[in-house]
Design a protein around this motif. Structure first.
Motif, PDB file in Angstrom:
ATOM      1  N   ASP A 270     -19.804 -57.364 126.197  1.00 42.25           N
ATOM      2  CA  ASP A 270     -19.280 -58.593 126.809  1.00 42.25           C
ATOM      3  C   ASP A 270     -18.725 -59.559 125.777  1.00 42.25           C
ATOM      4  OD1 ASP A 270     -19.984 -57.632 129.274  1.00 42.25           O
ATOM      5  OD2 ASP A 270     -21.888 -58.715 129.382  1.00 42.25           O
ATOM      6  N   GLU A 271     -19.175 -59.441 124.530  1.00 42.69           N
ATOM      7  CA  GLU A 271     -18.691 -60.318 123.471  1.00 42.69           C
ATOM      8  C   GLU A 271     -17.572 -59.674 122.656  1.00 42.69           C
ATOM      9  OE1 GLU A 271     -19.757 -63.366 123.293  1.00 42.69           O
ATOM     10  OE2 GLU A 271     -21.145 -63.009 124.963  1.00 42.69           O
ATOM     11  N   GLY A 272     -17.104 -58.504 123.097  1.00 47.28           N
ATOM     12  CA  GLY A 272     -16.048 -57.809 122.365  1.00 47.28           C
ATOM     13  C   GLY A 272     -16.543 -57.051 121.150  1.00 47.28           C
ATOM     14  N   ALA A 273     -17.871 -56.890 121.015  1.00 47.07           N
ATOM     15  CA  ALA A 273     -18.433 -56.222 119.844  1.00 47.07           C
ATOM     16  C   ALA A 273     -18.470 -54.708 120.043  1.00 47.07           C
ATOM     17  CB  ALA A 273     -19.835 -56.738 119.563  1.00 47.07           C
ATOM     18  N   PHE A 274     -18.279 -53.977 118.948  1.00 44.91           N
ATOM     19  CA  PHE A 274     -18.416 -52.520 118.962  1.00 44.91           C
ATOM     20  C   PHE A 274     -19.255 -52.103 117.761  1.00 44.91           C
ATOM     21  CE2 PHE A 274     -14.568 -53.457 116.538  1.00 44.91           C
ATOM     22  CZ  PHE A 274     -14.753 -52.708 115.384  1.00 44.91           C
ATOM     23  N   ARG A 275     -19.820 -50.885 117.830  1.00 44.19           N
ATOM     24  CA  ARG A 275     -20.691 -50.405 116.760  1.00 44.19           C
ATOM     25  C   ARG A 275     -20.723 -48.884 116.763  1.00 44.19           C
ATOM     26  NH1 ARG A 275     -24.575 -52.893 113.678  1.00 44.19           N
ATOM     27  NH2 ARG A 275     -26.233 -51.556 112.808  1.00 44.19           N
ATOM     28  N   PHE A 276     -20.447 -48.279 115.612  1.00 40.15           N
ATOM     29  CA  PHE A 276     -20.570 -46.838 115.402  1.00 40.15           C
ATOM     30  C   PHE A 276     -21.693 -46.607 114.397  1.00 40.15           C
ATOM     31  CE2 PHE A 276     -16.155 -47.463 116.652  1.00 40.15           C
ATOM     32  CZ  PHE A 276     -15.939 -46.432 117.556  1.00 40.15           C
ATOM     33  N   GLU A 277     -22.662 -45.744 114.749  1.00 39.34           N
ATOM     34  CA  GLU A 277     -23.794 -45.486 113.876  1.00 39.34           C
ATOM     35  C   GLU A 277     -23.870 -44.006 113.530  1.00 39.34           C
ATOM     36  OE1 GLU A 277     -27.095 -46.936 116.142  1.00 39.34           O
ATOM     37  OE2 GLU A 277     -26.868 -48.993 115.385  1.00 39.34           O
ATOM     38  N   GLY A 278     -24.642 -43.699 112.488  1.00 39.45           N
ATOM     39  CA  GLY A 278     -24.878 -42.312 112.100  1.00 39.45           C
ATOM     40  C   GLY A 278     -23.642 -41.591 111.618  1.00 39.45           C
ATOM     41  N   LEU A 279     -22.751 -42.278 110.913  1.00 42.14           N
ATOM     42  CA  LEU A 279     -21.477 -41.696 110.507  1.00 42.14           C
ATOM     43  C   LEU A 279     -21.614 -40.937 109.193  1.00 42.14           C
ATOM     44  CD1 LEU A 279     -19.132 -44.708 111.299  1.00 42.14           C
ATOM     45  CD2 LEU A 279     -19.571 -42.702 112.717  1.00 42.14           C
ATOM     46  N   PRO A 280     -20.885 -39.834 109.033  1.00 40.73           N
ATOM     47  CA  PRO A 280     -20.893 -39.114 107.755  1.00 40.73           C
ATOM     48  C   PRO A 280     -20.060 -39.841 106.706  1.00 40.73           C
ATOM     49  CG  PRO A 280     -19.356 -38.081 109.260  1.00 40.73           C
ATOM     50  CD  PRO A 280     -20.045 -39.165 110.040  1.00 40.73           C
ATOM     51  N   ALA A 281     -20.261 -39.495 105.464  1.00 44.15           N
ATOM     52  CA  ALA A 281     -19.448 -40.067 104.388  1.00 44.15           C
ATOM     53  C   ALA A 281     -18.030 -39.527 104.504  1.00 44.15           C
ATOM     54  CB  ALA A 281     -20.052 -39.719 103.036  1.00 44.15           C
ATOM     55  N   ALA A 282     -17.061 -40.441 104.652  1.00 47.21           N
ATOM     56  CA  ALA A 282     -15.663 -40.031 104.836  1.00 47.21           C
ATOM     57  C   ALA A 282     -14.796 -41.287 104.873  1.00 47.21           C
ATOM     58  CB  ALA A 282     -15.488 -39.229 106.120  1.00 47.21           C
ATOM     59  N   THR A 283     -13.482 -41.078 104.930  1.00 49.20           N
ATOM     60  CA  THR A 283     -12.536 -42.169 105.134  1.00 49.20           C
ATOM     61  C   THR A 283     -12.117 -42.169 106.599  1.00 49.20           C
ATOM     62  OG1 THR A 283     -11.726 -42.065 102.866  1.00 49.20           O
ATOM     63  CG2 THR A 283     -10.311 -43.131 104.481  1.00 49.20           C
ATOM     64  N   PHE A 284     -12.338 -43.297 107.277  1.00 43.61           N
ATOM     65  CA  PHE A 284     -12.118 -43.394 108.715  1.00 43.61           C
ATOM     66  C   PHE A 284     -10.931 -44.298 109.018  1.00 43.61           C
ATOM     67  CE2 PHE A 284     -16.583 -42.414 108.231  1.00 43.61           C
ATOM     68  CZ  PHE A 284     -16.810 -41.467 109.210  1.00 43.61           C
ATOM     69  N   LEU A 285     -10.303 -44.037 110.162  1.00 45.18           N
ATOM     70  CA  LEU A 285      -9.287 -44.919 110.710  1.00 45.18           C
ATOM     71  C   LEU A 285      -9.810 -45.456 112.033  1.00 45.18           C
ATOM     72  CD1 LEU A 285      -6.465 -46.161 110.477  1.00 45.18           C
ATOM     73  CD2 LEU A 285      -5.600 -44.212 111.784  1.00 45.18           C
ATOM     74  N   LEU A 286      -9.965 -46.761 112.101  1.00 41.87           N
ATOM     75  CA  LEU A 286     -10.468 -47.444 113.286  1.00 41.87           C
ATOM     76  C   LEU A 286      -9.281 -48.073 114.003  1.00 41.87           C
ATOM     77  CD1 LEU A 286     -13.274 -48.246 114.549  1.00 41.87           C
ATOM     78  CD2 LEU A 286     -13.077 -50.373 113.249  1.00 41.87           C
ATOM     79  N   THR A 287      -9.055 -47.686 115.266  1.00 41.66           N
ATOM     80  CA  THR A 287      -7.858 -48.151 115.977  1.00 41.66           C
ATOM     81  C   THR A 287      -8.228 -48.800 117.300  1.00 41.66           C
ATOM     82  OG1 THR A 287      -7.554 -45.967 116.981  1.00 41.66           O
ATOM     83  CG2 THR A 287      -6.349 -46.428 114.951  1.00 41.66           C
ATOM     84  N   PRO A 288      -7.480 -49.823 117.712  1.00 47.61           N
ATOM     85  CA  PRO A 288      -7.705 -50.471 119.006  1.00 47.61           C
ATOM     86  C   PRO A 288      -7.221 -49.568 120.127  1.00 47.61           C
ATOM     87  CG  PRO A 288      -5.763 -51.384 117.974  1.00 47.61           C
ATOM     88  CD  PRO A 288      -6.371 -50.444 116.967  1.00 47.61           C
ATOM     89  N   PRO A 289      -7.473 -49.954 121.380  1.00 50.56           N
ATOM     90  CA  PRO A 289      -7.021 -49.133 122.514  1.00 50.56           C
ATOM     91  C   PRO A 289      -5.524 -48.866 122.442  1.00 50.56           C
ATOM     92  CG  PRO A 289      -8.479 -50.866 123.264  1.00 50.56           C
ATOM     93  CD  PRO A 289      -8.211 -51.152 121.818  1.00 50.56           C
ATOM     94  N   GLN A 290      -5.155 -47.596 122.651  1.00 48.34           N
ATOM     95  CA  GLN A 290      -3.736 -47.227 122.647  1.00 48.34           C
ATOM     96  C   GLN A 290      -3.141 -47.476 124.025  1.00 48.34           C
ATOM     97  OE1 GLN A 290      -2.417 -46.296 119.791  1.00 48.34           O
ATOM     98  NE2 GLN A 290      -4.412 -46.345 118.804  1.00 48.34           N
ATOM     99  N   SER A 291      -1.960 -48.003 124.068  1.00 45.38           N
ATOM    100  CA  SER A 291      -1.280 -48.265 125.329  1.00 45.38           C
ATOM    101  C   SER A 291      -0.307 -47.150 125.635  1.00 45.38           C
ATOM    102  CB  SER A 291      -0.529 -49.604 125.260  1.00 45.38           C
ATOM    103  OG  SER A 291       0.255 -49.775 126.421  1.00 45.38           O
ATOM    104  N   VAL A 292      -0.384 -46.612 126.863  1.00 47.35           N
ATOM    105  CA  VAL A 292       0.577 -45.579 127.260  1.00 47.35           C
ATOM    106  C   VAL A 292       1.987 -46.134 127.343  1.00 47.35           C
ATOM    107  CG1 VAL A 292      -1.129 -44.273 128.551  1.00 47.35           C
ATOM    108  CG2 VAL A 292       0.178 -46.028 129.713  1.00 47.35           C
TER     109      VAL A 292
END
Length: 393
Positions: A270-292
């Motif tokens: 409800d506050e617009g917060a997100f959280r990813f846990e337990g991630l492996p060591a790597a380089t990630f790309l975090l992207t907002p919702p894609q629009s069709v």
């Protein structure tokens, strides 16, 4: 039935083919009674047995006919129903269109590989009412068992275990994938792997992922039990905001490893917060919702939306990330005829052309003739509707 266009109508009868989606072009007025003459062709029947390589019956296999659609109009219009093999391995398929096809059987613990020949038997039906006999042989896979533990050596209940063939440079790309879930004591069993194949096996739990374990099944015998240890995973967290309009709730965020098929999704609260846990060591790309409504503007190799690239080491925690997206609107409405009768299942299309690129997206009206295009970026669009009787307008 409510007045308007009928969204769906299906007809099935023993010994006949199953006809679906008859109501697409059917409209009823309030209080109207309508009689329909429906052609329901007679079906053929396939009977047979499902056995393993040793000739033992296989119970509980899901069997279905896969008719060839080439030159077979019935196969394109009508559907055949699946069946389960009984304790003797016997099955009956009672709604099969005439023509050539393949009988396919699937069951957990037996090999499921891209080449259908070891799992399927071909058939040829000449006329309705005909009964043909088909025998299907399933090859048993090799069960692989093991245990998943955390960094301290304690068993991990509910952890997911994935095994698959890796044929490229991406260690997260697994073909012929098998999955299992750990019991309370951390034990798992992968039911059906193939001898001679080289598999990568990896576990995922609340705390993180294990290292990829390379497994080659022996030509004979049972492989030794596996022990997969979870490593401490990293955390990525933050907020999704709309430019100039604050946080955004209930939207899907995509996280993927750069140059990999690995991807995860999280939904903002409800506050617009997100959280990813337990991630492996790597380089990630975090992207907002894609629009069709913007994806068709993207050239090969370009990113669809602005994202954040983050490199995590084992156990890293990155909080306070701010992911932004452009403001969007909702386009909604109602489609009716001149008598204000709603058009159900009418196809509407929204089209755009910007920056030298064009694209379109389509939705169908519901039973009340309503439609909506959610999350449309600001801009100019062309809205059109299409119907077999009325054409395009």
């Amino acid at each position: 039935l409510p007045a308007g266009r009928v969204s769906d109508l299906s007809v099935a009868a023993d010994g006949h083919l199953v006809r679906r989606h008859l109501g697409n072009d059917l409209t009823l007025s309030a209080g109207e009674e309508r009689e329909l003459d429906i052609l329901l062709p007679r079906a053929a029947r396939i009977e047979g047995h499902v056995r393993d390589e040793a000739g033992a019956p296989v119970e509980g296999a899901r069997v279905h006919a896969d008719p060839s659609s080439r030159g077979n109009g019935l196969a394109q219009t009508f559907e055949s129903l699946p069946a389960l093999s009984d304790s003797q391995g016997r099955f009956q398929l009672t709604a099969v269109p005439p023509g050539p096809g393949t009988v396919v059987a699937r069951k957990v613990g037996f090999l499921r590989i891209p080449d259908p020949k070891p799992l399927a038997s071909r058939y040829e039906i000449d006329a309705p009412g005909q009964t043909v006999q088909v025998a299907v042989v399933l090859r048993r896979g090799v069960p692989v068992s093991g245990i998943v533990v955390d960094a301290g050596g304690a068993p991990v209940a509910g952890a997911e275990v994935m095994a698959g063939v890796n044929s490229g440079k991406d260690p997260w790309s697994l073909q012929q994938r098998q999955e299992a879930r750990c019991e309370e004591d951390g034990a798992f069993t992968l039911p059906g792997l193939q001898r001679g194949k080289r598999y990568l096996v990896r576990a995922r739990g609340p705390s993180g992922f294990s290292e990829a374990h390379e497994l080659v099944l022996p030509a004979e015998g049972t492989p030794a039990p596996l022990r997969l240890a979870l490593r401490e995973g990293g955390v990525l967290a933050g907020h999704l905001v709309v430019t100039g309009d604050g946080n955004v709730a209930d939207r899907s965020i995509q996280l993927r490893i750069v140059d990999s098929q690995f991807q995860l999704y999280a939904t903002t609260d409800d506050e617009g917060a997100f959280r990813f846990e337990g991630l492996p060591a790597a380089t990630f790309l975090l992207t907002p919702p894609q629009s069709v409504y913007t994806s068709s503007h993207v050239r090969r190799g370009e990113t669809q939306a602005p994202g954040i690239e983050v490199t995590l080491r084992a156990g890293d925690i990155r909080d306070g990330l701010e992911l932004s997206m452009a403001p969007t609107k909702r386009l909604a409405g109602l489609v009716v005829d001149e008598s204000f009768v709603p058009y159900a299942r009418l196809m509407l299309r929204i089209a755009w052309s910007r920056d030298g690129h064009s694209g379109s997206h389509a939705v169908a009206t519901d039973r009340q003739g309503r439609f909506q295009f959610p999350n449309v970026p600001e801009g100019s669009y062309r809205l059109s509707a299409n119907n077999q009787e009325l054409g395009t307008f």
